[in-house]
Design a protein around this motif. Structure first.
Motif, short mmCIF file in Angstrom:
data_model
loop_
_atom_site.label_atom_id
_atom_site.label_comp_id
_atom_site.label_asym_id
_atom_site.label_seq_id
_atom_site.Cartn_x
_atom_site.Cartn_y
_atom_site.Cartn_z
N LEU A 64 0.83 -1.21 0.00
CA LEU A 64 0.00 0.00 0.00
C LEU A 64 0.86 1.26 0.00
N ASP A 65 1.97 1.25 0.74
CA ASP A 65 2.90 2.38 0.70
C ASP A 65 3.42 2.60 -0.72
N TYR A 69 2.96 5.86 -3.10
CA TYR A 69 4.13 6.55 -3.67
C TYR A 69 3.93 6.77 -5.17
N CYS A 70 3.44 5.74 -5.86
CA CYS A 70 3.21 5.87 -7.31
C CYS A 70 2.25 7.03 -7.60
N ASN A 71 1.16 7.12 -6.85
CA ASN A 71 0.21 8.22 -7.07
C ASN A 71 0.84 9.57 -6.75
N PRO A 81 -3.03 10.11 -11.70
CA PRO A 81 -2.66 8.93 -10.91
C PRO A 81 -3.25 7.65 -11.50
N ALA A 82 -2.51 6.57 -11.34
CA ALA A 82 -2.93 5.28 -11.90
C ALA A 82 -3.88 4.52 -10.98
N GLY A 99 0.05 7.41 -15.58
CA GLY A 99 0.79 7.72 -14.36
C GLY A 99 1.62 6.53 -13.90
N TYR A 100 2.37 6.76 -12.86
CA TYR A 100 3.25 5.70 -12.33
C TYR A 100 2.44 4.65 -11.59
N ARG A 101 2.92 3.42 -11.66
CA ARG A 101 2.25 2.29 -11.04
C ARG A 101 3.29 1.22 -10.75
#
Length: 214
Positions: A64-65, A69-71, A81-82, A99-101
């Motif tokens: 979950l962390d 972080y990706c978002n 956000p992904a 977005g990052y994932r």
């Protein structure tokens, strides 16, 4: 940010699970993957964690962390956000987002193999920090030889969170880990090895790298 993203072309990889004796092919669209795991400096810069100038991989982060972080990274770079957080800890991946994932485990293994078919993309001591050569401690990212596509530390140093559920019928919400870590024997540092952990667990040999759809 010091993250370097490498674009990987479309392809196909066959995943294997020795526990169930199952194999399944996965076709992949092009994607980008960070060349190294996220470092403590990278993580602290965005999350407000204790400031550090460390090039060690960030560890003790839950799945979950890593998703959060990706978002946060996506928002910092002006990207959509992904992930969407739903009720409880349920999370939806937005397929249309660039977005990052977290990588899928198929994306992870395809990048790890880099066109090779053996258990590793090179001699283990040259490409990975593992129990026999790490001094039984975590090491800085990017200090072992990369594979032919430019990725470092896909084997050894830290296990890496992937997006996928491990086996929801048996292990419910447990997520996939890949790659092996600094305290693992050589047999765990192979491209096909799968491990699992609960998305709320934080472990001292588990980190992550980020991906993006392209």
């Amino acid at each position: 940010m010091r993250l370097q993203m490498i674009t990987v072309g479309a392809g196909e990889v066959v995943l294997n699970d020795p526990r169930t004796a199952m194999s399944w092919p996965v076709k992949l669209a092009p994607y980008a993957l960070s060349s190294c795991p996220v470092t403590r400096s990278d993580y602290a810069e965005l999350t407000g964690a204790d400031p550090t100038d460390s090039n060690l991989p960030v560890v003790d982060v839950t799945w979950l962390d890593a998703v959060r972080y990706c978002n946060t990274l996506s928002l910092a770079e002006g990207l959509r956000p992904a992930y969407r957080f739903l009720e409880g800890d349920e999370i939806e991946l937005l397929d249309s987002s660039t977005g990052y994932r977290l990588p899928t485990e198929a994306e992870w293994e395809y990048a790890c193999r880099a066109g090779t078919s053996g258990p590793r993309y090179g001699a283990l001591d040259d490409i990975a920090w593992h129990r026999a050569n790490s001094g039984e401690r975590i090491r800085e990212v990017g200090t072992r030889e990369p594979n032919s596509w430019g990725f470092h530390d896909l084997l050894g140093n830290v296990w890496e969170w992937c997006w996928d559920l491990y086996d929801p019928e048996v292990y419910d919400t447990y997520r996939v880990l890949r790659g092996g870590g600094w305290f693992d024997e050589h047999w765990s540092c192979r491209a096909s090895v799968r491990r699992r952990s609960h998305p709320t667990y934080a472990v001292d040999d588990v980190g992550f790298r980020v991906a993006r759809s392209v």
